[in-house]
Enzyme design. Structure first.
Site, PDB file in Angstrom:
ATOM      1  N   TYR A  48       0.840  -1.212   0.000  1.00  0.00           N
ATOM      2  CA  TYR A  48       0.000   0.000   0.000  1.00  0.00           C
ATOM      3  C   TYR A  48       0.871   1.257   0.000  1.00  0.00           C
ATOM      4  O   TYR A  48       0.658   2.180  -0.798  1.00  0.00           O
ATOM      5  CB  TYR A  48      -0.915  -0.053   1.234  1.00  0.00           C
ATOM      6  CG  TYR A  48      -1.554   1.240   1.643  1.00  0.00           C
ATOM      7  CD1 TYR A  48      -2.646   1.762   0.951  1.00  0.00           C
ATOM      8  CD2 TYR A  48      -1.075   1.955   2.742  1.00  0.00           C
ATOM      9  CE1 TYR A  48      -3.237   2.953   1.344  1.00  0.00           C
ATOM     10  CE2 TYR A  48      -1.661   3.138   3.143  1.00  0.00           C
ATOM     11  CZ  TYR A  48      -2.739   3.635   2.442  1.00  0.00           C
ATOM     12  OH  TYR A  48      -3.316   4.817   2.827  1.00  0.00           O
TER      13      TYR A  48
HETATM   14  N1  LIG Z   1      -6.517   5.049   7.265  1.00  0.00           N
HETATM   15  C1  LIG Z   1      -5.454   5.803   7.478  1.00  0.00           C
HETATM   16  O1  LIG Z   1      -4.928   5.894   8.604  1.00  0.00           O
HETATM   17  C2  LIG Z   1      -4.892   6.614   6.347  1.00  0.00           C
HETATM   18  C3  LIG Z   1      -3.740   7.357   6.565  1.00  0.00           C
HETATM   19  C4  LIG Z   1      -3.273   8.160   5.534  1.00  0.00           C
HETATM   20  C5  LIG Z   1      -3.936   8.216   4.327  1.00  0.00           C
HETATM   21  N2  LIG Z   1      -5.054   7.467   4.123  1.00  0.00           N
HETATM   22  C6  LIG Z   1      -5.747   7.583   2.832  1.00  0.00           C
HETATM   23  O2  LIG Z   1      -6.802   8.506   2.999  1.00  0.00           O
HETATM   24  C7  LIG Z   1      -7.776   8.291   1.990  1.00  0.00           C
HETATM   25  C8  LIG Z   1      -9.170   8.501   2.523  1.00  0.00           C
HETATM   26  O3  LIG Z   1      -9.376   7.731   3.687  1.00  0.00           O
HETATM   27  P1  LIG Z   1     -10.867   7.406   4.172  1.00  0.00           P
HETATM   28  O4  LIG Z   1     -10.780   7.074   5.610  1.00  0.00           O
HETATM   29  O5  LIG Z   1     -11.796   8.462   3.693  1.00  0.00           O
HETATM   30  O6  LIG Z   1     -11.120   6.067   3.336  1.00  0.00           O
HETATM   31  P2  LIG Z   1     -12.534   5.410   2.917  1.00  0.00           P
HETATM   32  O7  LIG Z   1     -13.597   5.812   3.853  1.00  0.00           O
HETATM   33  O8  LIG Z   1     -12.247   3.951   2.731  1.00  0.00           O
HETATM   34  O9  LIG Z   1     -12.839   6.090   1.501  1.00  0.00           O
HETATM   35  C9  LIG Z   1     -12.305   5.630   0.314  1.00  0.00           C
HETATM   36  C10 LIG Z   1     -13.334   5.799  -0.759  1.00  0.00           C
HETATM   37  O10 LIG Z   1     -12.806   5.263  -1.980  1.00  0.00           O
HETATM   38  C11 LIG Z   1     -13.893   4.726  -2.675  1.00  0.00           C
HETATM   39  N3  LIG Z   1     -13.568   3.713  -3.662  1.00  0.00           N
HETATM   40  C12 LIG Z   1     -13.024   2.495  -3.473  1.00  0.00           C
HETATM   41  N4  LIG Z   1     -13.022   1.801  -4.625  1.00  0.00           N
HETATM   42  C13 LIG Z   1     -13.584   2.609  -5.560  1.00  0.00           C
HETATM   43  C14 LIG Z   1     -13.878   2.467  -6.933  1.00  0.00           C
HETATM   44  N5  LIG Z   1     -13.608   1.341  -7.596  1.00  0.00           N
HETATM   45  N6  LIG Z   1     -14.489   3.491  -7.581  1.00  0.00           N
HETATM   46  C15 LIG Z   1     -14.801   4.632  -6.935  1.00  0.00           C
HETATM   47  N7  LIG Z   1     -14.544   4.829  -5.632  1.00  0.00           N
HETATM   48  C16 LIG Z   1     -13.944   3.827  -4.951  1.00  0.00           C
HETATM   49  C17 LIG Z   1     -14.740   4.066  -1.609  1.00  0.00           C
HETATM   50  O11 LIG Z   1     -16.030   3.876  -2.125  1.00  0.00           O
HETATM   51  P3  LIG Z   1     -17.153   3.002  -1.375  1.00  0.00           P
HETATM   52  O12 LIG Z   1     -17.747   3.949  -0.382  1.00  0.00           O
HETATM   53  O13 LIG Z   1     -18.068   2.617  -2.473  1.00  0.00           O
HETATM   54  O14 LIG Z   1     -16.439   1.837  -0.758  1.00  0.00           O
HETATM   55  C18 LIG Z   1     -14.663   5.073  -0.475  1.00  0.00           C
HETATM   56  O15 LIG Z   1     -15.728   5.980  -0.540  1.00  0.00           O
HETATM   57  C19 LIG Z   1      -7.509   6.901   1.440  1.00  0.00           C
HETATM   58  O16 LIG Z   1      -7.003   7.005   0.130  1.00  0.00           O
HETATM   59  C20 LIG Z   1      -6.431   6.336   2.325  1.00  0.00           C
HETATM   60  O17 LIG Z   1      -5.516   5.552   1.598  1.00  0.00           O
HETATM   61  C21 LIG Z   1      -5.546   6.679   5.097  1.00  0.00           C
END
Ligand SMILES: NC(=O)c1ccc[n+]([C@@H]2O[C@H](COP(=O)([O-])OP(=O)(O)OC[C@H]3O[C@@H](n4cnc5c(N)ncnc54)[C@H](OP(=O)(O)O)[C@@H]3O)[C@@H](O)[C@H]2O)c1
Length: 218
Positions: free
Chosen positions: A131
């Site tokens: 990742y």
């Molecule tokens: N978790 C951490 O601690 C962390 C730290 C740093 C950065 N990040 C990054 O921050 C970002 C946002 O985090 P978050 O908590 O908002 O994540 P999240 O809630 O999982 O949101 C990700 C979104 O991407 C969408 N997605 C996935 N597959 C898709 C597809 N095929 N087509 C269109 N949309 C799609 C999902 O759609 P669905 O609603 O349909 O599933 C979801 O709405 C992520 O990119 C993550 O990598 C995370």
């Protein structure tokens, strides 16, 4: 007022950003997959746009983006679905969004990325290592795109209530940050195009979000 297209608009950060954009008088257009998310997004003040990054091509996504002033990419597979899905969403999905943004003639692109050293000093799974590698390659791709980009690298995301205060800088110690404050930072970045072509690390901190982002303008 700006029209902002959020890829990952129904995600946890995306929804919070959509709500903040609408509250400040901007038009938020939120890409989502599940039909049930459309009504939820409307309640937040956003315009739902149905679409799946795995099914759209660049021309199809460009047509959805048309007329937007900025694109925010906050989509991600969330570590689910193994390396294939991480490659498809965090990797090729980002490349698709960059290509579509260029085709649509939009300049400004904000990417929610991650600290490359997020797990420094502890054992990590192959999934997590993959990742982080994909996120870094996505950063490189965006930097090479010729767009007016900002890469935001938040620390570990939490659902704690936002404080409106952050630490943002070119290189800062790793830490956590509430999703609320990530969304607040993205809103300030949308409103400050003078902050451009810069990688910003973000954690919880003591500086009001607006001041922290203003300090990054060059
Ligand atoms: N978790 C951490 O601690 C962390 C730290 C740093 C950065 N990040 C990054 O921050 C970002 C946002 O985090 P978050 O908590 O908002 O994540 P999240 O809630 O999982 O949101 C990700 C979104 O991407 C969408 N997605 C996935 N597959 C898709 C597809 N095929 N087509 C269109 N949309 C799609 C999902 O759609 P669905 O609603 O349909 O599933 C979801 O709405 C992520 O990119 C993550 O990598 C995370």
């Amino acid at each position: 007022m700006a029209t902002v297209f959020i890829v990952g608009g129904a995600g946890q950060v995306g929804r919070r950003l959509a709500q903040r954009l609408a509250a400040r008088g901007h038009a938020a257009r939120a890409l989502h997959r599940a039909p049930a998310q459309a009504a939820e997004l409307e309640v937040l003040g956003a315009t739902p746009v149905a679409g799946d990054l795995r099914q759209l091509d660049a021309a199809g996504l460009a047509a959805l983006l048309a007329g937007s002033d900025a694109v925010v990419f906050s989509a991600g597979a969330g570590g689910k679905g193994g390396p294939e899905l991480t490659d498809a969403i965090d990797g090729r999905g980002l490349e698709l969004a960059v290509a579509a943004t260029r085709q649509a003639g939009i300049r400004r692109f904000l990417l929610v990325s991650a600290f490359p050293e997020a797990a420094r000093g502890r054992h990590v799974s192959d999934t997590f290592e993959h990742y982080i590698a994909v996120k870094k390659r996505a950063d490189v791709h965006l930097v090479d795109s010729g767009l007016d980009w900002v890469i935001l690298r938040p620390g570990t995301l939490t659902d704690a209530p936002g404080t409106g205060r952050v630490r943002a800088g070119l290189a800062i110690p790793y830490g956590e940050v509430p999703r609320d404050d990530v969304a607040a930072t993205l809103l300030e970045l949308v409103e400050r195009p003078a902050v451009n072509r810069v990688i910003v690390e973000l954690t919880a901190g003591a500086t009001p979000v607006g001041e922290a982002v203003q300090a990054l303008a060059r």
